[in-house]
Design a protein around this motif. Sequence first.
Motif, PDB file in Angstrom:
ATOM      1  N   GLU A  14       0.824  -1.298   0.002  1.00  0.00           N
ATOM      2  CA  GLU A  14       0.172   0.115   0.189  1.00  0.00           C
ATOM      3  C   GLU A  14       0.954   1.117  -0.132  1.00  0.00           C
ATOM      4  N   LEU A  15       1.970   1.289   0.761  1.00  0.00           N
ATOM      5  CA  LEU A  15       2.725   2.389   1.000  1.00  0.00           C
ATOM      6  C   LEU A  15       3.599   2.727  -0.389  1.00  0.00           C
ATOM      7  N   PHE A  16       4.007   1.610  -1.216  1.00  0.00           N
ATOM      8  CA  PHE A  16       4.737   1.843  -2.495  1.00  0.00           C
ATOM      9  C   PHE A  16       3.605   2.346  -3.656  1.00  0.00           C
ATOM     10  N   VAL A  17       2.592   1.922  -3.319  1.00  0.00           N
ATOM     11  CA  VAL A  17       1.533   2.446  -4.544  1.00  0.00           C
ATOM     12  C   VAL A  17       1.101   3.704  -4.184  1.00  0.00           C
ATOM     13  N   THR A  18       1.014   4.311  -3.132  1.00  0.00           N
ATOM     14  CA  THR A  18       0.753   5.631  -2.606  1.00  0.00           C
ATOM     15  C   THR A  18       1.896   6.417  -3.093  1.00  0.00           C
ATOM     16  N   MET A  19       3.056   5.881  -2.845  1.00  0.00           N
ATOM     17  CA  MET A  19       4.178   6.812  -3.286  1.00  0.00           C
ATOM     18  C   MET A  19       4.469   6.720  -4.799  1.00  0.00           C
ATOM     19  N   GLU A  20       3.914   5.811  -5.484  1.00  0.00           N
ATOM     20  CA  GLU A  20       3.985   5.810  -6.988  1.00  0.00           C
ATOM     21  C   GLU A  20       2.865   6.657  -7.678  1.00  0.00           C
ATOM     22  N   GLU A  21       1.723   6.934  -6.792  1.00  0.00           N
ATOM     23  CA  GLU A  21       0.611   7.943  -7.207  1.00  0.00           C
ATOM     24  C   GLU A  21       1.326   9.369  -6.853  1.00  0.00           C
ATOM     25  N   ALA A  22       1.972   9.576  -5.798  1.00  0.00           N
ATOM     26  CA  ALA A  22       2.579  10.803  -5.523  1.00  0.00           C
ATOM     27  C   ALA A  22       3.570  11.264  -6.639  1.00  0.00           C
ATOM     28  N   GLU A  23       4.383  10.250  -7.012  1.00  0.00           N
ATOM     29  CA  GLU A  23       5.263  10.673  -8.137  1.00  0.00           C
ATOM     30  C   GLU A  23       4.535  10.778  -9.374  1.00  0.00           C
ATOM     31  N   GLN A  24       3.762   9.972  -9.837  1.00  0.00           N
ATOM     32  CA  GLN A  24       2.955  10.306 -11.107  1.00  0.00           C
ATOM     33  C   GLN A  24       2.403  11.740 -11.137  1.00  0.00           C
ATOM     34  N   SER A  25       1.540  11.887 -10.045  1.00  0.00           N
ATOM     35  CA  SER A  25       0.776  13.205  -9.911  1.00  0.00           C
ATOM     36  C   SER A  25       1.942  14.458 -10.056  1.00  0.00           C
ATOM     37  N   LEU A  26       2.914  13.983  -9.287  1.00  0.00           N
ATOM     38  CA  LEU A  26       4.126  15.414  -9.245  1.00  0.00           C
ATOM     39  C   LEU A  26       4.647  15.452 -10.892  1.00  0.00           C
ATOM     40  N   GLU A  27       5.092  14.336 -11.422  1.00  0.00           N
ATOM     41  CA  GLU A  27       5.387  14.168 -12.911  1.00  0.00           C
ATOM     42  C   GLU A  27       4.441  14.946 -13.808  1.00  0.00           C
ATOM     43  N   HIS A  28       3.183  14.702 -13.602  1.00  0.00           N
ATOM     44  CA  HIS A  28       2.183  15.375 -14.319  1.00  0.00           C
ATOM     45  C   HIS A  28       2.176  16.892 -14.093  1.00  0.00           C
ATOM     46  N   PHE A  29       2.361  17.244 -13.084  1.00  0.00           N
ATOM     47  CA  PHE A  29       2.005  18.555 -12.762  1.00  0.00           C
ATOM     48  C   PHE A  29       3.239  19.396 -13.193  1.00  0.00           C
ATOM     49  N   ILE A  30       4.237  18.832 -13.058  1.00  0.00           N
ATOM     50  CA  ILE A  30       5.617  19.459 -13.816  1.00  0.00           C
ATOM     51  C   ILE A  30       5.205  19.763 -15.038  1.00  0.00           C
ATOM     52  N   ALA A  31       4.588  19.028 -15.946  1.00  0.00           N
ATOM     53  CA  ALA A  31       4.376  19.088 -17.075  1.00  0.00           C
ATOM     54  C   ALA A  31       2.884  20.041 -17.340  1.00  0.00           C
ATOM     55  N   GLU A  32       2.311  20.031 -16.527  1.00  0.00           N
ATOM     56  CA  GLU A  32       1.095  21.106 -16.675  1.00  0.00           C
ATOM     57  C   GLU A  32       1.004  21.846 -15.263  1.00  0.00           C
ATOM     58  N   ARG A  33       1.591  22.818 -15.328  1.00  0.00           N
ATOM     59  CA  ARG A  33       1.886  23.782 -14.056  1.00  0.00           C
ATOM     60  C   ARG A  33       0.695  24.343 -13.558  1.00  0.00           C
ATOM     61  N   ASN A  34      -0.128  24.695 -14.429  1.00  0.00           N
ATOM     62  CA  ASN A  34      -1.574  25.381 -14.039  1.00  0.00           C
ATOM     63  C   ASN A  34      -2.660  24.413 -13.600  1.00  0.00           C
ATOM     64  N   ASN A  35      -2.509  23.077 -13.592  1.00  0.00           N
ATOM     65  CA  ASN A  35      -3.499  22.251 -13.277  1.00  0.00           C
ATOM     66  C   ASN A  35      -3.183  22.003 -11.763  1.00  0.00           C
ATOM     67  N   GLY A  36      -3.845  22.889 -10.680  1.00  0.00           N
ATOM     68  CA  GLY A  36      -3.573  22.722  -9.343  1.00  0.00           C
ATOM     69  C   GLY A  36      -4.014  21.233  -8.586  1.00  0.00           C
ATOM     70  N   SER A  37      -5.009  20.782  -9.290  1.00  0.00           N
ATOM     71  CA  SER A  37      -5.732  19.663  -8.934  1.00  0.00           C
ATOM     72  C   SER A  37      -4.403  18.417  -8.833  1.00  0.00           C
ATOM     73  N   LEU A  38      -3.553  18.371  -9.918  1.00  0.00           N
ATOM     74  CA  LEU A  38      -2.478  17.386  -9.908  1.00  0.00           C
ATOM     75  C   LEU A  38      -1.572  17.696  -8.704  1.00  0.00           C
ATOM     76  N   LEU A  39      -1.155  18.720  -8.359  1.00  0.00           N
ATOM     77  CA  LEU A  39      -0.570  19.142  -7.160  1.00  0.00           C
ATOM     78  C   LEU A  39      -1.185  18.690  -6.012  1.00  0.00           C
ATOM     79  N   GLN A  40      -2.417  18.871  -5.865  1.00  0.00           N
ATOM     80  CA  GLN A  40      -3.130  18.500  -4.702  1.00  0.00           C
ATOM     81  C   GLN A  40      -3.268  17.224  -4.458  1.00  0.00           C
TER      82      GLN A  40
END
Length: 558
Positions: A14-40
């Motif tokens: 469960e921990l590693f799945v959650t970390m992967e979700e955090a990493e993916q959301s952060l990577e997507h936010f880096i590409a789409e800086r105006n998408n605040g929901s990704l950062l959230q």
Amino acid sequence: MVTGATSLSMVRDELFVTMEEAEQSLEHFIAERNNGSLLQQAVESLHQVRGTLNLIELAGAELLAQEILQQATDIPAGAGAERDGQLSALSNALHVLRRYLENVEASRQEMPELLLPAINDLRQAGAQPPLPESFFFSARLDQPRPRIAASTLDSAARVEEGRRLRHMYQVGLLGFIREQSIQASLKLMARAVARLDSLFANDPRGRLCWVAAAALEAQVEGQLLARKSRKQLFSRVDRELKQLLANPQYEVPRSLLKELLYLVALADSRGPLASEVRNVFGLTPLPFTDQMLEDEYQRLSGPGQAVMRSLSTAIREELASVKDSLDLLGRGTAQPESLVTLHAQLGKLAKTLGMVGLSSAGNALQVQLPIVVSWSEGASADGDALNKLADAVLYVEGMVASLERGGRHEPRPQTQPGQEAESFASHQLTEARIVVIDEAKAGLALAKRAITAYLESNGDKMHLANVPFSLQAVRGGLWFLGQERAALLVGSCADYIQTQMLESQQMPSEQMLETLADALTSLEYFLEGGAMLRRDSESSVLDLAAESVRALGLPVAA
């Protein structure tokens, strides 16, 4: 803690799945800086990660997760280029955290110290002060210093001598910060604080000198790395020395004392000062070494110098094959197909050298390619052309050696194609100068040992019989190297030994003998730096030696 490492397996998936979700959301936010929901989404996942690590009591991992969470929370939607550093540090920290947890799960052992570099990278990106190396270290800091024989100098004389010794420390510190002859710089610093310790040993302010001398001894004997944090630590010691000399009631800050004790514990040095400090403070060896921490962190964060050294080894193997081909060409026994292979090898090496920043070495091989092509097409391999190619290979071999050493070096001047022979000859001249410097260092070391034996034998002049002659030989070597000022200072030391120790009926005081040793140590440090010392450093080191010679009562030329 065993509990944390053991409990990790229970929540791993469960921990590693959650970390992967955090990493993916952060990577997507880096590409789409105006998408605040990704950062959230990333922040929410990081909250879960931190909470889980807190629950299973993985303190170091939890601290890193907390730092990641704070940095992620600080970044606004629509973040521009000014936040690139923070976002990069976040991505790296998540990568390190995952690798660390994988290692903990595999080894069932925590080593939170491994996470400090990633934590401090995050804190630096967020303009926060770094955590000290000793953050996870604990020790009893209130142990009294054993009393020793007090200095016979009065208060004013001790302070005056202390200023000269602080200057000695500063000269060594400058070399350490610049990573010029690191071991020699540390030894100079160690001598300075050890001498300061003898001046103020039984004062409250002497506590800093005592522990700092032990830490420097540990740094040298344990061959601890010249980390930025340690440069800052020993720079802080210098600032504290200034206060120590100005305030008779000075007491060392506890935070500084803890940092210095951590180095003593980390190195597990067997030196007398480090051993005494370790016994007094009850320090036990740490379950890791400095190099182990470095190696493990490199594994966590990615390839480092080890990769470059491996690459260097591969290049050297290719060069050995090239030299074999040249040998066959020189004998006239090379087959036509071997010339095609030689051309391919040289082209491949040239590209590889360019990729790792050795462009002049790559160019040296690149200009030889048309010549090798002409040989494969039937042209004769004449002696001059073969010699030029051999010169180029030797030049490349010397340049590649820097990769294998894995150290920091001043960049070499770019060598133009066709000038490899001159460059190699210059290298040979440098080697000859090094031989002269080594002989001079040996002469100074001999003099220092002889003075120690003279002191311990209560003035037996037999120990000094050959010292003036040895120092005059050192003086001659320095003249040969064009170091006239250093030569004059060595000559002054030789004169002092001849007139005040060999020809005089009265033995100089221990203080004067220590001052003479200070002068020789400064000159030895000057030689240790050799050609690597910058010009401004040379002047500073020789000024230091001149101060000691002047303190002996000898005239010193400007």
